[in-house]
Design a protein around this motif. Sequence first.
Motif, PDB file in Angstrom:
ATOM      1  N   UNK A 298      -6.239   2.010   8.753  1.00 33.94           N
ATOM      2  CA  UNK A 298      -6.355   3.350   9.347  1.00 33.94           C
ATOM      3  C   UNK A 298      -5.302   4.288   8.781  1.00 33.94           C
ATOM      4  N   UNK A 299      -4.043   3.820   8.702  1.00 34.52           N
ATOM      5  CA  UNK A 299      -2.964   4.663   8.167  1.00 34.52           C
ATOM      6  C   UNK A 299      -3.176   4.906   6.687  1.00 34.52           C
ATOM      7  N   UNK A 300      -3.623   3.876   5.971  1.00 37.97           N
ATOM      8  CA  UNK A 300      -3.864   4.015   4.537  1.00 37.97           C
ATOM      9  C   UNK A 300      -4.931   5.077   4.267  1.00 37.97           C
ATOM     10  N   UNK A 301      -6.002   5.048   5.052  1.00 37.39           N
ATOM     11  CA  UNK A 301      -7.070   6.040   4.882  1.00 37.39           C
ATOM     12  C   UNK A 301      -6.584   7.431   5.251  1.00 37.39           C
ATOM     13  N   UNK A 367      -3.440   8.430  14.069  1.00 38.25           N
ATOM     14  CA  UNK A 367      -2.686   7.200  13.801  1.00 38.25           C
ATOM     15  C   UNK A 367      -1.268   7.286  14.357  1.00 38.25           C
ATOM     16  N   UNK A 368      -0.993   8.290  15.192  1.00 37.53           N
ATOM     17  CA  UNK A 368       0.316   8.411  15.816  1.00 37.53           C
ATOM     18  C   UNK A 368       1.333   9.155  15.002  1.00 37.53           C
ATOM     19  N   UNK A 369       0.909   9.914  14.013  1.00 34.62           N
ATOM     20  CA  UNK A 369       1.839  10.666  13.182  1.00 34.62           C
ATOM     21  C   UNK A 369       1.824  12.139  13.504  1.00 34.62           C
ATOM     22  N   UNK A 390       2.413   1.345  11.166  1.00 36.49           N
ATOM     23  CA  UNK A 390       1.443   0.643  11.998  1.00 36.49           C
ATOM     24  C   UNK A 390       1.073   1.563  13.149  1.00 36.49           C
ATOM     25  N   UNK A 391      -0.185   1.989  13.247  1.00 39.88           N
ATOM     26  CA  UNK A 391      -0.568   2.981  14.272  1.00 39.88           C
ATOM     27  C   UNK A 391      -0.499   2.385  15.669  1.00 39.88           C
ATOM     28  N   UNK A 392       0.469   2.834  16.461  1.00 36.63           N
ATOM     29  CA  UNK A 392       0.650   2.269  17.789  1.00 36.63           C
ATOM     30  C   UNK A 392      -0.521   2.568  18.699  1.00 36.63           C
ATOM     31  N   UNK A 393      -1.281   3.642  18.428  1.00 35.27           N
ATOM     32  CA  UNK A 393      -2.407   3.982  19.292  1.00 35.27           C
ATOM     33  C   UNK A 393      -3.477   2.908  19.226  1.00 35.27           C
TER      34      UNK A 393
END
Length: 412
Positions: A298-301, A367-369, A390-393
């Motif tokens: 998810x974060x990579x995308x 992603x929590x950013x 690492x997305x905490x959501x």
Amino acid sequence: MAVINGCRRGVSAGVSVREALGLAVLFVLSVVAASIDPDEREFSLWWPAVVLAGVGCSALAWRRRHPFGVLATAVGCGLGFLVLGFRESPLVISPVLVSVYAVAALTDRRTAWAAASASAAVLVGAAVARAPQSWLDPDNAAMLAWTALPAAVGDGVRSRRAYVAAVEERAEHAERTREQEAQQRVAAERVRIARELHDVVAHHIALINAQAGVAAHLAERRPEQILAALEDIRDTSRSALDELRVTVGLLRQSGDPVASRDPVPGLAQIPALLASFERTGLAVSHTRRGIAAPLTPAVDLAAYRIVQEALTNVRKHAGTDRARLILHYHPERLTITLEDDGGTGGHPSPEGTGHGLIGMRERAATVGGRLHAGLRPEGGFTVTADLPLRPCQMFGEPPRRDGHDDSRADCR
């Protein structure tokens, strides 16, 4: 009896050249019609006719701002023609006809016909008073008809203008509310789908959690029954996947293309992305700082899409052929910085009125950013995104409150 506001707003203080020429022609025709004797077929210019025609025609220049005053002046001049013995003719009383038309076009129907009737009564009454034996004269009936004609035409023009104005107002209102209604429908659909997904996931995850607890209990006391518990977990998860597939499938349309089976893009495809922009004339210098850490899909995308959209904005709006991309890996987050030295006028507003900036902020938030975009003091534009590794959501981790600069602290 008030003049229609919409018509009065369109009245200018001066008289156009075209209108002045029309009034001059009307003045000449009035003087000629009053000076010709139809019985003796001779032309005899009378100065009273010139004065009356001049006053009546010149007053018409103010007919839009003061229609009733101009009508009274024109009727007075027409009355003067009749009292002095000039012959009755539509050209002689032409200022009256134009004034009646102006009143009808600028006021309501009742006022228009009342003004036309009063004008006709005054003129016909003056003609009958001057020659009582001529009250059945055809010229009197013709004067009534000529007075009623501009009233009817003016009333039709006023009705047409009101209809066109109403249609334009409805069209403008529909145009203003169309986008708002579309956004409301999209928001309502998002809420409905989110509620449906929440129900599906919450229900089946609760079942899987309970069945996993049973399996853990059986593993200690009844190992022979653990296979049945695992089969229940498998069936429940399969049912959850099927329901999720059906719910998400509602978003697709029959004409949508088949989904691509290519790998999900990520930061590994950044060199290919920069090469594609270089072929269009945008050279991007790529710098990596820190020790590269693996990212979740998810974060990579999200990181790839943010870089892609930011570069697209530079190519479309910055007016420059160079940009800088910096990927800074921190222990717990990734900072993406993209900046250019182009002009600032073409970039979307930093407050987020551009659709591209809104999309990048939404991707970072999922992603929590967080993302910041704004103008650089030395010129150009910069986009900075802080994404957690690492997305905490997605994993239910609680937000950090220990003072570290960790973008996961923004997770809700």
